[in-house]
Design a protein around this motif. Sequence first.
Motif, mmCIF file in Angstrom:
data_model
loop_
_atom_site.group_PDB
_atom_site.id
_atom_site.type_symbol
_atom_site.label_atom_id
_atom_site.label_comp_id
_atom_site.label_asym_id
_atom_site.label_seq_id
_atom_site.Cartn_x
_atom_site.Cartn_y
_atom_site.Cartn_z
ATOM 1 N N TRP A 148 -11.799 34.708 9.098
ATOM 2 C CA TRP A 148 -10.737 34.473 10.065
ATOM 3 C C TRP A 148 -10.727 35.571 11.126
ATOM 4 C CZ3 TRP A 148 -7.434 30.307 10.376
ATOM 5 C CH2 TRP A 148 -7.443 29.427 9.275
ATOM 6 N N ASN B 256 -2.267 34.156 17.089
ATOM 7 C CA ASN B 256 -3.322 33.139 17.100
ATOM 8 C C ASN B 256 -4.360 33.482 16.048
ATOM 9 O OD1 ASN B 256 -2.358 33.468 20.146
ATOM 10 N ND2 ASN B 256 -3.025 31.359 19.866
ATOM 11 N N GLU C 211 -8.076 31.913 14.059
ATOM 12 C CA GLU C 211 -9.144 30.920 14.109
ATOM 13 C C GLU C 211 -10.205 31.240 13.066
ATOM 14 O OE1 GLU C 211 -12.607 29.242 17.144
ATOM 15 O OE2 GLU C 211 -10.659 29.878 17.949
ATOM 16 N N ASP D 53 -13.983 29.657 12.370
ATOM 17 C CA ASP D 53 -15.020 28.739 12.835
ATOM 18 C C ASP D 53 -16.135 28.716 11.801
ATOM 19 O OD1 ASP D 53 -16.524 27.024 14.297
ATOM 20 O OD2 ASP D 53 -16.774 28.325 16.041
ATOM 21 N N ARG E 83 -13.580 23.834 11.575
ATOM 22 C CA ARG E 83 -12.958 24.868 12.395
ATOM 23 C C ARG E 83 -11.435 24.743 12.253
ATOM 24 N NH1 ARG E 83 -15.523 24.430 17.510
ATOM 25 N NH2 ARG E 83 -14.359 22.498 17.792
ATOM 26 N N ARG F 227 -7.591 26.282 13.480
ATOM 27 C CA ARG F 227 -6.850 27.047 14.484
ATOM 28 C C ARG F 227 -5.370 27.021 14.123
ATOM 29 N NH1 ARG F 227 -9.886 23.678 18.324
ATOM 30 N NH2 ARG F 227 -11.589 24.853 19.268
#
Length: 299
Positions: A92, A117, A119, A121, A126, A128
Amino acid sequence: MTIHRAIILLAASAALAHPAWAQSDLPPAVRQMVEAAANSGDPAKIAAVVAVAKETNKGAEAEIDRIVADIAATKAAQREAQLASAGFFEGWKGAGQLGASVSTGNSQTKSLTVGLNLERDGLNWRHRADALVDIVDNDGGADQERILAGYQIDYKFSGRLYAWGRFEYERNREAGIQRRFAESAGLGWRAVDGEAVKWDLEAGPALRQTKFVTYSENTVAARGASRFLWALSDSTAFTNDTAIFLDSAASISNTAALTSKLFGALSTRLSFNLAWEEEPPLGLEKLDTTTRITLVYDF
């Protein structure tokens, strides 16, 4: 067989066993320089070093390209192996922001802004997550005037095409929204996938449950979204995110932001948000705007 002839035969055998070494037109020092640049992973550095190496070593252009390509392929394979073996809580990345905001429209307020925020990937998936809260200090005490939060998961069919599902929560009492939930899913396409510019487009059906100050409604909607990133330089980036819901009445949210690095993981961000409701509760304006200035910490 003379010693001289034996030496010649030995050298020829070594050349056949190592043809790349035998045919190399690249000095060892230049090779090391190109390899170091390729291993750095910095596109600007790689391009600069490769340009100089090719200019000063005519005839070795193909070998230079091969070195860079081989190292890139090795690094890509290593990254895929790491992603494939990583657990859900690994990999992360995120950013937290803290600053001030000024709102116009249904309210003329100055407030404290807190945001997060995250994320992850992965190889195929993915994730978010994002949250933004504007806290206003009213006469009656601190009051959370605006909350925006969302979680999205994407499944990547290829480097450009993906399926997505998203859950959102919103609270904006000054705009007459006591609470709003939205669930949506659809397909996304990376329309531009360059080194400096990336642009994702999304579309799909949605459900919305909204409690306004005077009434409630549940609707079936269509959702469209645009996510745009432009790296203006190594230290500055422009982003523009747009989301549109179309049901019995349209809702549009657009946020443009300019983020500039200060030092290390710390950056500054200036953003402008526009929120438009086609049919707001009676007596309220359709358009709200919020300007935010924040400090951003990447982790």
